[in-house]
Design a protein around this motif. Structure first.
Motif, PDB file in Angstrom:
ATOM      1  N   ARG A   1       0.618  -1.526  -0.229  1.00 39.18           N
ATOM      2  CA  ARG A   1      -0.039   0.054  -0.299  1.00 39.18           C
ATOM      3  C   ARG A   1       0.513   1.340   0.133  1.00 39.18           C
ATOM      4  O   ARG A   1       0.271   2.369  -0.925  1.00 39.18           O
ATOM      5  CB  ARG A   1      -0.453   0.457   1.318  1.00 39.18           C
TER       6      ARG A   1
ATOM      7  N   LYS B   1      -3.607   8.369  -6.321  1.00 41.55           N
ATOM      8  CA  LYS B   1      -5.737   6.753  -5.987  1.00 41.55           C
ATOM      9  C   LYS B   1      -4.659   5.947  -6.092  1.00 41.55           C
ATOM     10  O   LYS B   1      -6.049   5.584  -5.030  1.00 41.55           O
ATOM     11  CB  LYS B   1      -5.217   7.080  -8.118  1.00 41.55           C
ATOM     12  N   GLY B   2      -3.820   5.317  -5.655  1.00 42.26           N
ATOM     13  CA  GLY B   2      -3.654   4.126  -4.706  1.00 42.26           C
ATOM     14  C   GLY B   2      -4.042   4.134  -3.303  1.00 42.26           C
ATOM     15  O   GLY B   2      -4.037   3.854  -2.500  1.00 42.26           O
TER      16      GLY B   2
ATOM     17  N   GLU C   1      -7.372   4.462  -2.626  1.00 43.92           N
ATOM     18  CA  GLU C   1      -7.877   2.790  -2.904  1.00 43.92           C
ATOM     19  C   GLU C   1      -7.262   2.406  -1.764  1.00 43.92           C
ATOM     20  O   GLU C   1      -8.093   0.888  -0.956  1.00 43.92           O
ATOM     21  CB  GLU C   1      -7.070   2.297  -4.309  1.00 43.92           C
TER      22      GLU C   1
END
Length: 169
Positions: free
Chosen positions: A19, A58-59, A62
């Protein structure tokens, strides 16, 4: 460049790296803790390419570390705010900062953690929330948790190199 995914690994370190293990992500989180929320602010602070910043934001959204909120409809603009999960990353960044100061700042510390009132320097350590004792060996060891697979249980039983808490101080 394609990297290996750690998504399927049972190791919590590998899953965390999946992550936030990319350096831009950690620097974005650092800036978010400093109050940066808007795309252009992140870009100016980091000097990062817009396409890379877009992918990293974006990651992080998410992964549940940041939330995206619209602040303008015309033109469409968003700001990014830390979630509770993102806030939980604060001690990791503070520990990384202290480690970097201790080992990679021969010219001296460029930033420090200090007590807001007394201005005395703080030196972070990881402690057990319940007892407030530092998590260092030999009092603490790493062991298999309830969700550990058989391979991990065997590795932990056999391989003392996985005993992260026994470091030299």
């Amino acid at each position: 460049m394609q990297h290996t995914s750690f998504e399927g690994m049972s190791c919590p370190i590998a899953r965390s790296l999946e992550r936030i293990g990319e350096w831009w992500s950690m620097l974005i989180l650092r800036d978010a803790f400093a109050g940066v929320t808007r795309f252009d602010e992140f870009q100016k602070s980091l000097g990062i390419a817009p396409a890379m910043l877009t992918r990293r934001l974006k990651g992080l959204v998410e992964a549940g570390l940041l939330e995206r909120h619209a602040y303008s409809e015309r033109p469409p603009r968003h700001e990014y705010r830390l979630t509770a999960r993102g806030e939980d990353f604060r001690p990791v960044l503070l520990a990384l900062m202290a480690w970097g100061n201790r080992h990679f700042a021969p010219e001296g510390e460029s930033i420090m953690i200090v007590d807001r009132k007394t201005r005395e320097r703080a030196d972070p350590v990881l402690v057990d929330r319940k007892t407030l004792r530092p998590l260092v060996g030999p009092d603490y060891v790493v062991t298999a948790g309830p969700a550990a697979n058989e391979r991990l249980r065997q590795r932990l039983a056999e391989d003392r190199s996985l005993d992260f808490t026994g470091g030299v101080r």
